[in-house]
Write an enzyme that holds these catalytic residues in place. Structure first.
Site, PDB file in Angstrom:
ATOM      1  N   CYS A 142      -6.569   0.873 -16.294  1.00  0.00           N
ATOM      2  CA  CYS A 142      -6.000   0.781 -14.945  1.00  0.00           C
ATOM      3  C   CYS A 142      -4.502   0.466 -14.968  1.00  0.00           C
ATOM      4  CB  CYS A 142      -6.782  -0.214 -14.100  1.00  0.00           C
ATOM      5  SG  CYS A 142      -6.457   0.015 -12.317  1.00  0.00           S
ATOM      6  N   LYS A 163      -5.140   2.855  -0.321  1.00  0.00           N
ATOM      7  CA  LYS A 163      -5.753   2.389  -1.562  1.00  0.00           C
ATOM      8  C   LYS A 163      -6.797   3.384  -2.057  1.00  0.00           C
ATOM      9  CE  LYS A 163      -8.082  -1.692  -3.483  1.00  0.00           C
ATOM     10  NZ  LYS A 163      -8.636  -3.026  -3.166  1.00  0.00           N
ATOM     11  N   SER A 192      -9.823   1.207  -8.138  1.00  0.00           N
ATOM     12  CA  SER A 192      -9.351   0.219  -7.176  1.00  0.00           C
ATOM     13  C   SER A 192      -7.860   0.015  -7.442  1.00  0.00           C
ATOM     14  CB  SER A 192     -10.116  -1.106  -7.339  1.00  0.00           C
ATOM     15  OG  SER A 192      -9.625  -2.076  -6.449  1.00  0.00           O
ATOM     16  N   HIS A 235     -11.899   2.146 -13.714  1.00  0.00           N
ATOM     17  CA  HIS A 235     -12.555   0.928 -14.184  1.00  0.00           C
ATOM     18  C   HIS A 235     -14.008   1.213 -14.577  1.00  0.00           C
ATOM     19  CE1 HIS A 235      -9.547  -2.188 -13.361  1.00  0.00           C
ATOM     20  NE2 HIS A 235      -9.256  -1.544 -12.239  1.00  0.00           N
ATOM     21  N   GLU A 237     -15.489  -0.166 -16.794  1.00  0.00           N
ATOM     22  CA  GLU A 237     -16.074  -1.431 -17.231  1.00  0.00           C
ATOM     23  C   GLU A 237     -16.654  -2.251 -16.078  1.00  0.00           C
ATOM     24  OE1 GLU A 237     -12.121  -2.905 -15.788  1.00  0.00           O
ATOM     25  OE2 GLU A 237     -12.943  -1.052 -16.624  1.00  0.00           O
ATOM     26  N   ARG A 249     -14.268  -9.604   0.054  1.00  0.00           N
ATOM     27  CA  ARG A 249     -13.196 -10.606  -0.034  1.00  0.00           C
ATOM     28  C   ARG A 249     -12.032 -10.244   0.881  1.00  0.00           C
ATOM     29  NH1 ARG A 249     -10.081  -9.955  -5.366  1.00  0.00           N
ATOM     30  NH2 ARG A 249      -9.196  -8.283  -4.076  1.00  0.00           N
TER      31      ARG A 249
END
Length: 305
Positions: A142, A163, A192, A235, A237, A249
């Site tokens: 990333c 985003k 992200s 990502h 992972e 969040r």
């Protein structure tokens, strides 16, 4: 074979509950095996979560792997207890004379800044240079992928209008590469991020090979130096609930947050997330360890150059 990781690392208990076989240092030293040495430069705020995510994927190999964690002297994490950092992480200055079969550099929440304005940029680029002579293969993830492409090859990052948030379909451009052995025609990968690298910039640089991309999220993976450097813009992972946690969040607290695409059934965040990338994530990390680390590294790790 199990992973060899530091005694009492929190990830041990988590992964053992998932029936993933890990081995602490105390037991591993009794085995007469030369483990692969993998160092993780963990720049993510939630260190323990990222440690667990990466160890989970590194465990999917028959090879014994010794995992170490590197930290920056020029940056103090705010979201991880100092006791954890002191117990399990070492400064780059302490590790600079060591050599490693593989290295993973994680993302970091600093993409809104120009690279040179990141407070630890000088130390980070020193590590990037060091890795070229002290590591057989380095995996950049990333923001670290964007930073590595910029530092090594002059590839700029560009702000996105919104985003890039969700799980997107990618196509391996060179499916016969060992990194894609066992892959399907397409694979999913979470993203992200607020910035991107341009496809045309990658293609103009003869030292770089675009190896995976998405019609929606763009550049997915880039390779250089015959796999000694692999840059992953997403990502793979991520755990199943990572995007969900991030969305909940930030929802209602920031004006740039939308529902992550292709993640919840019918894009409905009241539903449990769909996990559609885990098999390929395990396969990619296993292929990296086997074909780009184990098959390429010298038997004596100190012979890396």
């Amino acid at each position: 074979m199990p992973l060899r990781i530091p005694d009492k690392l929190p990830a041990i208990d988590i992964l053992m509950r998932e029936n993933i076989f890990v081995m602490n240092n105390s037991r591993a030293t009794s085995q007469d095996i030369r483990p692969l040495k993998i160092v993780v430069l963990n720049l993510m705020p939630l260190k323990i979560t990222t440690e667990t995510d990466l160890i989970r994927l590194l465990s999917n190999t028959p090879l014994q792997i010794e995992v170490s964690f590197m930290k920056l002297k020029s940056h103090t994490p705010k979201n991880t207890p100092i006791e954890h950092m002191m117990s399990f992480y070492e400064d780059f200055d302490v590790m600079r004379n060591q050599k490693f079969d593989g290295m993973i550099v994680t993302g970091a929440p600093v993409e809104h800044l120009p690279f040179e304005e990141v407070t630890y940029w000088e130390e980070l680029t020193e590590i990037f240079s060091w890795a070229r002579t002290h590591v057989t293969s380095t995996l950049y993830i990333c923001w670290a992928a964007q930073a590595g492409l910029y530092y090594h090859y002059g590839i700029h990052k560009y702000p996105l209008d919104g985003k890039m948030f969700g799980v997107f379909k990618h196509k391996p451009e060179l499916p016969l590469l060992p990194i894609f052995r066992g892959f399907d025609e397409y694979f999913n990968m979470p993203h992200s991020r607020h910035t991107e690298v341009k496809r045309e910039d990658i293609l103009k640089n003869e030292a770089l090979t675009l190896v995976a991309e998405s019609d929606f999220s763009g550049v997915g993976m880039v390779m250089a130096r015959n796999g000694r450097e692999i840059f992953i813009l997403g990502h793979l992972e991520y755990a199943p609930n990572t995007l969900d946690t991030e969305f909940k969040r930030d929802w209602g607290k920031r004006d740039d947050v939308s529902v992550p695409l292709n993640y919840y059934p019918n894009n409905d965040p009241t539903q449990p997330p769909m996990v559609t990338w885990r098999a390929h994530a395990n396969l990619l990390f296993s292929n990296w360890i086997n074909y780009y680390v184990y098959q390429e590294t010298p038997y004596n790790v100190n012979d890396i150059k």
